[in-house]
Structures are given as C-alpha cells and as structure tokens.
Scaffold this motif. Structure first.
Motif, PDB file in Angstrom:
ATOM      1  N   SER A   1     -30.301 -22.234 -30.125  1.00  0.00           N
ATOM      2  CA  SER A   1     -31.173 -21.739 -30.961  1.00  0.00           C
ATOM      3  C   SER A   1     -33.002 -22.135 -30.777  1.00  0.00           C
ATOM      4  N   ASN A   2     -33.328 -22.425 -29.990  1.00  0.00           N
ATOM      5  CA  ASN A   2     -34.242 -22.439 -28.863  1.00  0.00           C
ATOM      6  C   ASN A   2     -34.365 -22.529 -27.089  1.00  0.00           C
TER       7      ASN A   2
ATOM      8  N   ILE B   1     -25.601 -23.947 -22.036  1.00  0.00           N
ATOM      9  CA  ILE B   1     -24.657 -22.979 -21.215  1.00  0.00           C
ATOM     10  C   ILE B   1     -24.664 -22.500 -21.934  1.00  0.00           C
ATOM     11  N   THR B   2     -25.081 -21.943 -24.034  1.00  0.00           N
ATOM     12  CA  THR B   2     -25.016 -20.734 -24.554  1.00  0.00           C
ATOM     13  C   THR B   2     -25.851 -20.681 -25.078  1.00  0.00           C
ATOM     14  N   ARG B   3     -27.087 -20.339 -24.271  1.00  0.00           N
ATOM     15  CA  ARG B   3     -28.354 -19.711 -24.854  1.00  0.00           C
ATOM     16  C   ARG B   3     -28.716 -18.411 -24.386  1.00  0.00           C
ATOM     17  N   GLY B   4     -29.580 -18.187 -25.833  1.00  0.00           N
ATOM     18  CA  GLY B   4     -29.689 -16.445 -25.505  1.00  0.00           C
ATOM     19  C   GLY B   4     -28.101 -15.696 -26.722  1.00  0.00           C
ATOM     20  N   LEU B   5     -27.400 -15.935 -27.389  1.00  0.00           N
ATOM     21  CA  LEU B   5     -26.818 -15.928 -27.886  1.00  0.00           C
ATOM     22  C   LEU B   5     -27.084 -15.620 -29.451  1.00  0.00           C
ATOM     23  N   ALA B   6     -26.491 -13.791 -30.199  1.00  0.00           N
ATOM     24  CA  ALA B   6     -26.695 -13.691 -31.222  1.00  0.00           C
ATOM     25  C   ALA B   6     -27.939 -13.647 -31.386  1.00  0.00           C
ATOM     26  N   ALA B   7     -28.843 -13.120 -30.656  1.00  0.00           N
ATOM     27  CA  ALA B   7     -30.696 -13.838 -30.220  1.00  0.00           C
ATOM     28  C   ALA B   7     -31.286 -13.222 -31.641  1.00  0.00           C
ATOM     29  N   ASP B   8     -30.323 -12.402 -32.630  1.00  0.00           N
ATOM     30  CA  ASP B   8     -31.003 -11.708 -34.064  1.00  0.00           C
ATOM     31  C   ASP B   8     -30.494 -12.125 -34.979  1.00  0.00           C
TER      32      ASP B   8
ATOM     33  N   THR C   1     -29.638 -14.824 -38.266  1.00  0.00           N
ATOM     34  CA  THR C   1     -29.672 -16.136 -39.465  1.00  0.00           C
ATOM     35  C   THR C   1     -28.599 -16.970 -38.681  1.00  0.00           C
ATOM     36  N   LEU C   2     -28.969 -18.100 -39.321  1.00  0.00           N
ATOM     37  CA  LEU C   2     -28.184 -19.515 -39.440  1.00  0.00           C
ATOM     38  C   LEU C   2     -26.622 -19.125 -39.505  1.00  0.00           C
ATOM     39  N   PHE C   3     -25.913 -18.837 -40.941  1.00  0.00           N
ATOM     40  CA  PHE C   3     -24.771 -18.217 -40.622  1.00  0.00           C
ATOM     41  C   PHE C   3     -24.472 -17.911 -39.800  1.00  0.00           C
ATOM     42  N   GLY C   4     -24.753 -16.532 -39.786  1.00  0.00           N
ATOM     43  CA  GLY C   4     -23.756 -15.387 -39.116  1.00  0.00           C
ATOM     44  C   GLY C   4     -23.761 -15.880 -37.504  1.00  0.00           C
ATOM     45  N   TRP C   5     -25.047 -16.712 -36.785  1.00  0.00           N
ATOM     46  CA  TRP C   5     -25.370 -17.026 -35.920  1.00  0.00           C
ATOM     47  C   TRP C   5     -24.442 -17.988 -35.685  1.00  0.00           C
ATOM     48  N   LEU C   6     -23.657 -19.504 -36.338  1.00  0.00           N
ATOM     49  CA  LEU C   6     -22.664 -20.408 -35.973  1.00  0.00           C
ATOM     50  C   LEU C   6     -21.718 -19.627 -36.223  1.00  0.00           C
ATOM     51  N   THR C   7     -21.428 -18.376 -36.576  1.00  0.00           N
ATOM     52  CA  THR C   7     -20.232 -17.285 -36.800  1.00  0.00           C
ATOM     53  C   THR C   7     -19.913 -16.778 -35.830  1.00  0.00           C
ATOM     54  N   THR C   8     -21.135 -16.206 -35.327  1.00  0.00           N
ATOM     55  CA  THR C   8     -20.596 -16.156 -33.397  1.00  0.00           C
ATOM     56  C   THR C   8     -20.072 -17.003 -32.421  1.00  0.00           C
ATOM     57  N   LEU C   9     -20.682 -18.077 -32.121  1.00  0.00           N
ATOM     58  CA  LEU C   9     -21.099 -18.970 -31.571  1.00  0.00           C
ATOM     59  C   LEU C   9     -19.913 -20.114 -31.925  1.00  0.00           C
ATOM     60  N   TYR C  10     -19.437 -21.117 -32.611  1.00  0.00           N
ATOM     61  CA  TYR C  10     -18.464 -20.894 -32.930  1.00  0.00           C
ATOM     62  C   TYR C  10     -16.562 -20.592 -31.949  1.00  0.00           C
ATOM     63  N   PRO C  11     -17.138 -19.455 -31.761  1.00  0.00           N
ATOM     64  CA  PRO C  11     -15.226 -19.515 -31.633  1.00  0.00           C
ATOM     65  C   PRO C  11     -15.606 -19.311 -29.325  1.00  0.00           C
ATOM     66  N   ILE C  12     -16.881 -20.159 -29.292  1.00  0.00           N
ATOM     67  CA  ILE C  12     -17.103 -19.982 -27.913  1.00  0.00           C
ATOM     68  C   ILE C  12     -17.374 -20.905 -27.457  1.00  0.00           C
ATOM     69  N   TRP C  13     -17.900 -21.982 -28.907  1.00  0.00           N
ATOM     70  CA  TRP C  13     -17.623 -23.711 -28.074  1.00  0.00           C
ATOM     71  C   TRP C  13     -16.639 -24.599 -28.077  1.00  0.00           C
ATOM     72  N   ALA C  14     -15.942 -23.297 -28.947  1.00  0.00           N
ATOM     73  CA  ALA C  14     -14.045 -23.805 -29.040  1.00  0.00           C
ATOM     74  C   ALA C  14     -13.841 -24.514 -27.301  1.00  0.00           C
TER      75      ALA C  14
ATOM     76  N   SER D   1     -36.753 -23.662 -34.451  1.00  0.00           N
ATOM     77  CA  SER D   1     -35.457 -23.337 -33.997  1.00  0.00           C
ATOM     78  C   SER D   1     -35.907 -22.863 -35.494  1.00  0.00           C
ATOM     79  N   ASN D   2     -36.637 -23.359 -36.249  1.00  0.00           N
ATOM     80  CA  ASN D   2     -36.317 -22.944 -37.675  1.00  0.00           C
ATOM     81  C   ASN D   2     -36.668 -21.192 -37.464  1.00  0.00           C
ATOM     82  N   ALA D   3     -38.018 -21.580 -37.127  1.00  0.00           N
ATOM     83  CA  ALA D   3     -38.386 -19.892 -37.103  1.00  0.00           C
ATOM     84  C   ALA D   3     -37.399 -19.003 -36.145  1.00  0.00           C
ATOM     85  N   ARG D   4     -36.945 -19.480 -35.548  1.00  0.00           N
ATOM     86  CA  ARG D   4     -36.244 -18.687 -34.481  1.00  0.00           C
ATOM     87  C   ARG D   4     -34.894 -17.817 -35.169  1.00  0.00           C
ATOM     88  N   LEU D   5     -34.482 -18.581 -36.360  1.00  0.00           N
ATOM     89  CA  LEU D   5     -33.100 -18.622 -37.103  1.00  0.00           C
ATOM     90  C   LEU D   5     -33.990 -17.975 -37.900  1.00  0.00           C
ATOM     91  N   GLY D   6     -35.023 -18.312 -38.834  1.00  0.00           N
ATOM     92  CA  GLY D   6     -36.050 -17.091 -39.977  1.00  0.00           C
ATOM     93  C   GLY D   6     -35.504 -18.505 -40.581  1.00  0.00           C
TER      94      GLY D   6
END
Ligand SMILES: [Zn+2]
Length: 455
Positions: free
Chosen positions: A327-328, A76-83, A85-98, A297-302
């Motif tokens: 991430s996929n 239910i959190t697909r398509g966010l932080a679409a562009d 990196t892993l660390f940036g993507w995690l930082t965006t998503l953690y507050p939503i996942w919380a 996933s490895n490619a999606r997050l570079g």
C-alpha cells in the motif's frame, strides 16, 4: 585524543541534532566511537589519530530515521489492486499472501530493508501477521534479513484468528487458532527478544486489527506481552469501514473497544489512528498510547488524513511509518515526513506542521513510540550511533538555504553515509551490506513465483 577502534568523525556538516531544544550547528561535527555518539558540537572537529574522517561539507547530518510501521513481506506484492479501497485491496491480496513461505519472506524483507536503509532509515519495525501453517520459519527469515542488511529491528509477531466464516475479513485459510498464535508468539519472544540497552532486535506482540482478530486474542496477547515485558502493536482506526464494523459489532469506537480490552498504555502503539474523535485522542494522550502516522498509505488507499497535529499537541507519542509495501510502493521515510507536512497543511491550513516537526516525528518521535527515546532519535553524546548524512549541494537542492527544508520538502537527497550502531550500511548512495542488483533480481523472481502460485 587517540582513536580506539572504529572511531568516525563527520566534520563540516550542518548538524540537526533533533534534541529536545532543537539544537542545530550550521558548521558542526559528530564523533562516533564504537556504537555510541561521544561528541557533538560546532566548529572544527577534534583531531583524533586513526579515526575515519568523513567530509560533511555540503551535507546535512541528522539522526537515522525510525520507521514505526511496516509489512516487509509485502515487498514482493507491490503494485497490486492499485486502485482499490482497503477492504477490497485486502480481499484481493489475502489469497496471494497465503502462499508465502520463509524463502519468500527472506527475499522480500531483504529488498524492503535495503530500500529503507538507502533512504536514511536506521531502525524499523515490522508487523508480520500472515503465518501459513506450512510456510516454515517466516519470522526467523525476516530477522535473518535484518541482520544481513544491518538495520536495528523491532519485528512484531502478528496474527489473525477471525476468519471469514466467523464474520471477519480474512479468508479462513490464512487465520490461526488462538492457542497456536499464543504459542508461536511466546516462542518468538523467547528465541529472539533482546532487552539490552543497545539492542539491535526487540520483539513486539501484534494481533492484526479489530476486524481480523477476536477479542479473546487481543486480551490474551496483551497479557502475554506484559508478562514478557514487550510492546503491543496493532492497526487501529484506519478506515471508516473499520469504524462502522466496531460500531455494529461492539457498539463503540475502535479506541473505546481497545480500552475495554486493556489495549492502552505507554507500551502500546497503533498504526494509522486516522478516524479519531476528541475523546479518543484524549484517551490516547492520557494513557501514553502511541501512534504510527502513515500518510502515504492512508492516501494510497483513500483511508483519510490522520489528525497528526492534534495528536502531537495532545502529547500522544507520535512517529511515522511507511506501512506495508503493497500500500506504499515507495516505502521511503522521507516521503512520509514530506507527506505528513503537506497533508497536515492541506487538511488544516499552513500552521499545522513545520518541517522541523516532521523531522522530529521521523526520528525522535519514532524512538519514543518504540520506548527508546533515551537511546535513539537524536544526535547527543551517549546515544547510539545511528545517523544519516544527506548530500544537499547537488542540482536537486543547491540554493535551498535551509537544509532541513531541503530535506523535508525536496526530493530525497543522495545519502552520503548511513551508520547503524556505528557500522556503515550505506556509502555514497549504495547499500554496501548486500548486492543491490542481485536483491532486485531475487525480488522479481519471488514476486512472479508467488503470483503464479495463487493462480
Ligand atoms: Zn499496516
């Protein structure tokens, strides 16, 4: 022969058994009785009174696919932080996942599991590491979803205890205290783990990653898992950032760090294992430590391209994983097989991986990673009745002489039938255990509610 209850005969298919010898029957059959395969062979199928006979002409029959890494709640959190990196993507998503709770996880997992089934997956793991204090029984919720959809399920109880204030990546609001993690993990094992040979539900222990958990948690978690006789899982060597984090904090590579903490052995598998040197690969092979290769996933997050051939040739137990849906967005195990081949060849040349090796990784390889190679991952008498019947005679694949090449290199074929433990979960492309339209609507609603909650 006369039929007992629930005998299914698939006849006239190209059968790729994916056994150790790579046996295939261009015009073959499989007989399933109850939850076991009882017969596999070439030529006309035996006639069994009262059996359901499935016409497999124009189809390829393979073992069901085994997914060795996922985070279902992310459906239910697909398509966010679409562009990012892993660390940036995690930082965006953690507050939503919380903001997740048991209802959100049930909805997400139902959607994610139905989608896996629709694309040939019969056994999946899950790595659930966000456990909000007031979120209710998130773990029970995803197990309920797996029972509803009907997949064989290996959920792992994840955790994080290294918050931002302690030098970790996740915000403090989503980390747990060490003692709460251990108690919560033991509870989940006591309540749910089924070690029976034909088990539909096995638990693993899975602290999230070196940059989100303490060394103490890793050590204690390994002791707990080993005393309970369950497997150990974590993310490892996914990005160069993680590599640098381990060097700065521990003065060694991620695999060396895990070796120091007792996190190697045939009961351990790592997700990703992208940035490995030869020493790390030798250490994994020598200890029987497995890996979930997640090329999409490895490619999606570079993050990079794992050394899949080197791992495989070294004898490391190697399966494929879709990784979390955030991430996929596709979460399709056949795409993982295709990307494993394509990326391996793009990285190392045309001889890096065959289509049959990719199918092996998606099936028997994954079963080995989960310690179930004697029960799952190939079509052989005595094994559990997890199988996928793919239609390869439509416009998408007709004219491709080799059906395994059609399966791995072409678009995902329509799934004629998916049996899990002898029970039909997909028929003629439709998941029959849930209402696909209703699940889609519930996922949409849950996604909006969660994003709104994060403000
Ligand atoms: Zn992951």
């Amino acid at each position: 022969m006369s039929a007992g209850p629930a005998t299914v005969v698939v006849s006239g298919a190209h059968v790729a058994t994916v056994d150790a010898a790579g046996t295939e029957y261009p015009d073959g059959y499989v007989v399933v009785r109850g939850n076991r395969i009882v017969d596999v062979g070439a030529g006309p199928a035996p006639v069994i009174d009262g059996a359901r006979v499935v016409d497999g002409r124009g189809c390829l029959l393979t073992p069901g696919l085994v997914n060795t890494h996922h985070h279902l709640y992310q459906w239910i959190t697909r398509g966010l932080a679409a562009d990012d990196t892993l660390f940036g993507w995690l930082t965006t998503l953690y507050p939503i996942w919380a903001g997740i709770d048991a209802d959100a996880v049930r909805t997400a997992a139902t959607g994610g599991l139905a989608w896996l089934a629709k694309h040939g997956c019969t056994t999946t793991t899950d790595h659930h590491y966000v456990v909000p204090r007031d979120g209710g029984d998130v773990f029970g919720a995803e197990i309920e979803a797996a029972q509803t959809v009907g997949l064989r399920f290996h959920p792992s109880r994840g955790s994080m205890d290294l918050g931002h204030s302690q030098g970790g990546l996740p915000p403090d609001s989503v980390v747990e205290r060490l003692e709460d993690v251990l108690k919560g993990t033991q509870d989940v094992i006591d309540r749910w783990h089924d070690p029976a040979p034909d088990s539909m539900l096995r638990i693993a222990v899975a602290p999230c990653s070196p940059f989100s958990v303490t060394g103490d948690l890793l050590t204690e978690a390994a002791a707990l898992a080993r005393s309970a006789g369950v497997r150990l899982h974590t993310h490892l060597a996914e990005t160069l950032d993680e590599h640098d984090f381990c060097h700065e904090r521990f003065g060694c590579t991620p695999v060396q760090y895990m070796e120091q903490l007792g996190w190697v052995g045939p009961d351990v598998w790592y997700a990703h294992a992208v940035h490995l040197d030869d020493v790390a690969i030798a250490a994994m092979a020598g200890t029987g430590t497995g890996a979930a290769h997640c090329p999409t996933s490895n490619a999606r997050l570079g993050a990079g391209i794992a050394r899949a051939k080197d791992l495989h040739v070294a004898g490391v137990p190697l399966g494929l994983g879709v990784d979390g849906a955030a991430s996929n967005e596709a979460c399709n195990m056949l795409e993982e097989a295709r990307h494993a081949v394509l990326f391996a060849r793009a990285r190392g040349g045309p001889g890096e991986m065959t289509v049959r090796t990719a199918l092996e990784l998606a099936t028997r390889g994954g079963a080995r990673v989960l310690g179930r190679e004697d029960e799952l991952g190939s079509l052989e008498p005595g094994k559990l009745a997890d199988l996928a019947l793919w239609r390869v005679d439509t416009l998408a694949h007709s004219g491709i002489t080799d059906p395994v090449a059609a399966l791995v290199l072409g678009v995902t074929p329509p799934l004629e039938l998916l049996l899990v433990n002898g029970r039909a979960v997909v028929e003629r492309g439709r998941v029959i255990t849930v209402n696909e339209e209703n699940v889609a609507a519930e996922v949409e609603q849950a996604h909006r509610a969660l994003v709104r909650k994060a403000g």
